[in-house]
Design an enzyme around this catalytic site. Sequence first.
Site, short mmCIF file in Angstrom:
data_model
loop_
_atom_site.label_atom_id
_atom_site.label_comp_id
_atom_site.label_asym_id
_atom_site.label_seq_id
_atom_site.Cartn_x
_atom_site.Cartn_y
_atom_site.Cartn_z
CG ASN A 101 -10.38 11.43 -2.02
OD1 ASN A 101 -9.40 12.04 -1.63
ND2 ASN A 101 -10.40 10.77 -3.15
CE LYS A 202 -3.85 15.05 11.17
NZ LYS A 202 -2.86 14.19 11.77
P1 NAD Z 1 -5.03 5.94 2.43
O1 NAD Z 1 -4.83 6.56 1.11
O2 NAD Z 1 -4.15 4.80 2.84
O3 NAD Z 1 -6.56 5.42 2.58
C1 NAD Z 1 -7.66 6.09 2.07
C2 NAD Z 1 -8.65 5.04 1.55
O4 NAD Z 1 -9.80 5.72 1.05
C3 NAD Z 1 -8.09 4.21 0.40
O5 NAD Z 1 -8.22 2.82 0.69
C4 NAD Z 1 -8.95 4.61 -0.79
O6 NAD Z 1 -9.14 3.55 -1.74
C5 NAD Z 1 -10.24 5.02 -0.10
N1 NAD Z 1 -11.08 5.89 -0.92
C6 NAD Z 1 -10.72 6.99 -1.62
N2 NAD Z 1 -11.78 7.50 -2.26
C7 NAD Z 1 -12.83 6.70 -1.95
C8 NAD Z 1 -14.20 6.70 -2.34
N3 NAD Z 1 -14.70 7.62 -3.19
N4 NAD Z 1 -15.01 5.71 -1.84
C9 NAD Z 1 -14.51 4.78 -1.00
N5 NAD Z 1 -13.22 4.72 -0.62
C10 NAD Z 1 -12.39 5.67 -1.09
O7 NAD Z 1 -4.95 7.12 3.49
P2 NAD Z 1 -4.67 6.98 5.06
O8 NAD Z 1 -3.21 6.96 5.31
O9 NAD Z 1 -5.52 5.90 5.61
O10 NAD Z 1 -5.18 8.42 5.54
C11 NAD Z 1 -6.58 8.73 5.59
C12 NAD Z 1 -6.72 10.12 6.18
O11 NAD Z 1 -6.16 10.15 7.51
C13 NAD Z 1 -6.01 11.22 5.39
O12 NAD Z 1 -6.79 12.37 5.37
C14 NAD Z 1 -4.72 11.43 6.17
O13 NAD Z 1 -4.23 12.76 6.01
C15 NAD Z 1 -5.17 11.18 7.60
N6 NAD Z 1 -4.13 10.68 8.51
C16 NAD Z 1 -3.28 9.71 8.13
C17 NAD Z 1 -2.29 9.27 9.02
C18 NAD Z 1 -1.31 8.20 8.64
O14 NAD Z 1 -0.33 7.99 9.39
N7 NAD Z 1 -1.48 7.51 7.52
C19 NAD Z 1 -2.22 9.83 10.30
C20 NAD Z 1 -3.13 10.80 10.69
C21 NAD Z 1 -4.09 11.22 9.77
#
Ligand code: NAD
Length: 332
Positions: A101, A202
């Site tokens: 992504n 991380k």
């Molecule tokens: P998520 O899947 O809820 O959100 C990702 C967003 O990116 C989605 O809304 C998706 O539609 C969007 N997206 C994907 N491809 C895209 C594109 N080409 N253009 C525009 N938008 C696009 O994921 P999240 O839980 O928000 O996690 C995001 C990152 O943070 C990940 O790498 C995850 O490992 C990391 N992270 C998450 C958490 C958690 O608790 N959720 C904690 C620490 C780190």
Amino acid sequence: MAAVLRGSRNLWGRSLKHVDFTLVSSRSMASKTQVGFIGLGNMGKPMAKNLLKHGYPVIATDIFPESCKELQELGAQIVDNPAEVADQADRVVTMLPSSPNVIEVYTGPNGILKKVKKGSLLIDSSTIDPAVSKEMAVAAEKMGAVFMDAPVSGGVGAASSGKLTFMVGGVEEEFTAAQELLTCMGANVVYCGAVGTGQAAKICNNMLLAIGMIGTSETMNLGIRLGLDPKLLAKILNMSSGRCWSSDTYNPVPGVMEGVPSGNNYQGGFGTQLMAKDLGLAQTTATNTKTPVPLGSLAHQIYRMMCARGYSGKDFSSVFQFLREDEENEGQ
Ligand code: NAD
């Protein structure tokens, strides 16, 4: 200032020859100008909301239009793709699921780098392969922009309350400019070193988190089988040497704690699929560096198995439920 930066800047042992530091320094000193945000999912949306709360105008996009609605109602400008964000903002934060992504959003046909302004600061907070962060930094540099990796620890609760921990990799002289934005979304912003080192920190943290969560789940399950009340067992662990974040802040057993995914059928939080991805990154980096990570490897297998059994969308603490389910199946 530009001359000072030019002399001292050294990314991965070489200078940033394509970056015009006059533009960089003017952007760094711009205060509350528009900030771009790409990826408004579980984490990105509350993070972007915190930028708005701190008075930064936000211009944002997500491939899933539904996720943009709330931010738009709060005053953010929503555009169609990452290139349009980069066309209007010279500071852009990305928060995307995984390496493919990020590659798409930066280098795809409608990617940031198609329209990035010279001197822009691009901060990627997704958890991805450090090698991809390095590739993105090289690509950004060719366009006269600066890329930093700044993955986060803390989960959705910390994203909402602005208490994330950011682990930042990239040009040290850009750290202050990155910090200005990241402190609106986090309580701790730590400089780790060259680009990719934020991701390294991380990945190490999440490998330990997964191991700790599996350990807490099997411990709680054993205690319950031995006749202990789960709340009492959690209380004892949390005043003893077995205490960890998974036992005292994010307990995986339903009913032990309020306000955590285990109390809400493992909805929201940090998805099992994302944890499996992070453990895969840990395995790749461990293989590349010939580092033995036996428990990390086992944790990776367990989380992949969970994905294959329909747990992908549940919070990663559902490993407790997975172990119970496995146990029930064996009893049949
Ligand atoms: P998520 O899947 O809820 O959100 C990702 C967003 O990116 C989605 O809304 C998706 O539609 C969007 N997206 C994907 N491809 C895209 C594109 N080409 N253009 C525009 N938008 C696009 O994921 P999240 O839980 O928000 O996690 C995001 C990152 O943070 C990940 O790498 C995850 O490992 C990391 N992270 C998450 C958490 C958690 O608790 N959720 C904690 C620490 C780190």
